[in-house]
Structure formats: C-alpha cells, structure tokens
Design an enzyme around this catalytic site. Structure first.
Site, short mmCIF file in Angstrom:
data_model
loop_
_atom_site.label_atom_id
_atom_site.label_comp_id
_atom_site.label_asym_id
_atom_site.label_seq_id
_atom_site.Cartn_x
_atom_site.Cartn_y
_atom_site.Cartn_z
N HIS A 82 23.62 108.64 77.08
CA HIS A 82 24.54 109.67 77.58
C HIS A 82 24.33 110.00 79.06
CE1 HIS A 82 26.03 109.96 73.63
NE2 HIS A 82 25.24 110.89 73.15
N HIS A 100 31.23 115.80 73.07
CA HIS A 100 30.18 115.70 72.05
C HIS A 100 30.14 116.95 71.16
CE1 HIS A 100 26.50 114.40 70.15
NE2 HIS A 100 26.41 113.34 70.95
N SER A 101 31.30 117.46 70.78
CA SER A 101 31.32 118.61 69.87
C SER A 101 30.87 118.20 68.46
CB SER A 101 32.73 119.20 69.78
OG SER A 101 33.08 119.85 70.98
N TYR A 102 30.12 119.12 67.84
CA TYR A 102 29.75 118.98 66.43
C TYR A 102 30.66 119.90 65.62
CZ TYR A 102 25.33 116.87 67.95
OH TYR A 102 24.37 116.06 68.51
N ASP A 122 24.84 107.25 62.60
CA ASP A 122 24.87 107.34 64.05
C ASP A 122 25.35 105.98 64.54
OD1 ASP A 122 24.68 108.12 66.65
OD2 ASP A 122 22.51 108.40 66.68
N GLN A 140 32.20 106.99 67.69
CA GLN A 140 30.82 107.13 67.22
C GLN A 140 30.76 108.26 66.21
OE1 GLN A 140 28.33 105.13 68.34
NE2 GLN A 140 26.47 106.09 67.56
N GLU A 167 32.77 111.05 68.25
CA GLU A 167 32.81 110.80 69.68
C GLU A 167 33.71 109.60 69.99
OE1 GLU A 167 28.58 110.68 71.04
OE2 GLU A 167 28.26 111.18 68.91
#
Length: 325
Positions: A103, A173-175, A231, A269, A289
């Site tokens: 990243h 990159h929000s969860y 992942d 991702q 992602e």
C-alpha cells in the site's frame, strides 16, 4: 459541510466533509482521504454507520496498519520485495510487510494530508506526490472526488498525471460491517462476486498466476458467506472497463442492508479483516478493494499499471446501498 475534525500530534488540522443525499450520510477526512463513516438505513429504516473507523482524528495515525477507510497509494496492495523495473530502470521501495512493499510503503497516501475543495454533491481531494516519494518515480498530481448520486450511492473517481513513467494503483480501503461498525463479526455476511478466476498467492501473499475458482472456496459466483480466511485478488470477468460495472454484492441477513460495488477496475481484493486489532476484533469488517492486481509491475501478463507523461490515470468505483426484507 466542512468542519474541523481534530489535530494530529504535530498540530496539523484535519477537516471533515459531510455529504448527505437520499438518506445517506458520508463523512470524508482530509487526512488520508479517509471515509470515516457511511450512515445508511436498515430494513426498518434505522440508520447506522457501516464502515469501521474512529471518532477522533488521533485514532487513525495510532492504528495505521489496517488502513481504515483510507485512500491507498501510490500502489495499492503488494509489490514483491519492494522492487520493480520500468523501461530498464530498477526501483527500490520501502518494505513494510515482511519482505514486500504494501500500500505504498512506510508512509503512503493514507498518511498524507490532502487539499479539499467542494464539488456538486461532494468533495474533491488532491495532492502532489513528489518524484521519489515512497521510492516511486515521477511527480504525480493526483485527485480523488467523492460524490453522492441521486440514489445515495457513494462514487469515488480517481485521476492522476505524471511527468515521468511510473506505476499507479489506487483504491479505497473501507471495512464494511452492514450490521453497523462495532456490532461484532461480519463473517456472516453473504458475498457474490462476478469473478470466475483469482490469483493464488505464495506464503508472502504474492500472486503466483491465475486460476479458476471452480470447485474452490474462492467461488463466489453464487452468494455465500464471506469469511474468515481471505486476503486475495479476484480477476473480475468484465476486465478493465471505461465505466463502472457492478461486480459485487454484500448482504447482511441480520439488518437487511445490501452493498453493491461497481467499478472500472479489473480486480477486487477481498480481505476479511483476519488481523484487525483493538478496538476492533478479527473479522469485524470486510474490505472490497477495487484495483489492479497485486505485484503487477513484476507480472507482464497482468493488466498494466504503468502511467506515462501525457496519459491520464482514471479509475472509478461506486458503492450502492439498499435493503432486502
């Protein structure tokens, strides 16, 4: 609406922009381009924030590793051993994930302050990444525009130009936890992906090629629960497209909330948050992602992430919200 959100340890002010439309409220920070919150109603009309984050600015630099809600760059995902070659020149990047650059390295776009200006129904963030920042070549002028569509969908449009050949791969990159941030595990969410192939990885999570999902736990062509234990990059069937095409649907049976993801990107991702730490716990959120593939600069058979002078990098992803009974 623009307001002071807090200050960093060096006194730098962080501002928060609030976007509201069609019953959806999104808050975006100038630090890291972070999506701090996304409030949407459940099947009973009760609103909750469905992305993991913090109520204070200091929470983000204190917990950098998970990249909560961040704008990730210059290169989202991993570059093996922090090295790549472009036009005969070799470049060495800081390694921050085992032997790899992840990243953008030790201090990527997620830890930078962004300039902000209002646009219709949203905000445009921008910055200049100087030549050599993070080891990457070229002076990169980059922007990310966050807007809400008429139906409340969150649209993120990225653009970048460079003065020298470089590689670029940006994402958010929000969860997501559609039951609400802090409500517990999201492992019961049901996921569908329009991807018949994925990129298997070695022990360092570097792709080793492309394989079919058929007969494997990576087959999300029909909805199934999304974790834990993922992942991995999925090769989207649509490929690279000029406009966003829907590629994913995440559904929470408990709340009835549905998240759809449409993108121009060729890959996605899936990270099920297996390594999230306090104040959250493993699998409390799921990251989807949209991006080019991991380690693409070292895989000429993958879609290219090279950006050259005179070209414009463009990428767009749309997060749609609805409910199901």
């Amino acid at each position: 609406m623009n307001e002071l959100f807090g200050t960093l340890s060096d006194g730098t002010a962080v501002h928060r922009w609030t976007l509201e439309r069609a019953g959806v409220r999104v808050r975006v920070l100038t630090y890291g381009g972070i999506v701090q919150s996304v409030e949407v109603p459940d099947r009973d009309g009760v609103a909750a924030n469905v992305v993991l984050g913090f109520e204070e600015a200091a929470g983000y630099p204190a917990h950098p590793g998970p990249y909560y809600g961040a704008l990730v760059g210059r290169y989202a995902n991993r570059i093996a051993k922090g090295r790549f070659t472009l036009d005969g020149w070799s470049y060495a990047l800081p390694v921050n994930s085992g032997a790899n650059c992840l990243h953008g390295g030790e201090r990527g776009f997620d830890e930078r302050l962004w300039d902000a200006e209002p646009v219709a129904h949203g905000v445009r963030l921008s910055r200049v990444s100087p030549h050599g920042e993070g080891g990457f070549p070229g002076r990169l002028e980059v922007s990310a525009t966050y807007t809400l569509d008429e139906d409340g969908a969150l649209r993120i449009a990225y653009e970048a130009v460079t003065d020298a050949p470089t590689v670029v791969n940006l994402t958010n990159h929000s969860y997501f936890n559609l039951s609400g941030a802090g409500s517990g595990s999201a492992a019961g969410h049901e996921l569908r992906l329009a991807a018949s192939r994925f990129t298997p990885v070695d022990a360092d999570l570097i792709p080793t090629g492309v394989e079919s999902v058929a007969g494997t736990r990576f087959d999300f062509r029909e909805p199934r629960t999304a974790g834990p234990g993922y992942d991995h990059n999925f090769v989207l069937d649509k490929g690279l497209t000029a406009g966003p095409v829907e590629v994913a649907e995440l559904y929470d049976p408990a709340s009835g909330r549905v998240l759809t993801v449409a993108t121009t990107e060729p890959g996605l991702q899936l990270y099920t948050g297996d390594h999230l730490l306090a104040p959250y716990a493993p699998n409390d959120g799921i990251a989807l992602e949209t991006q080019h593939f991991p380690d693409s600069p070292n895989h000429p058979e993958f879609p290219s992430t090279v950006l050259r002078p005179g070209e414009v990098y463009r990428s767009e992803t749309v997060y749609g919200f609805s409910t199901r009974q």
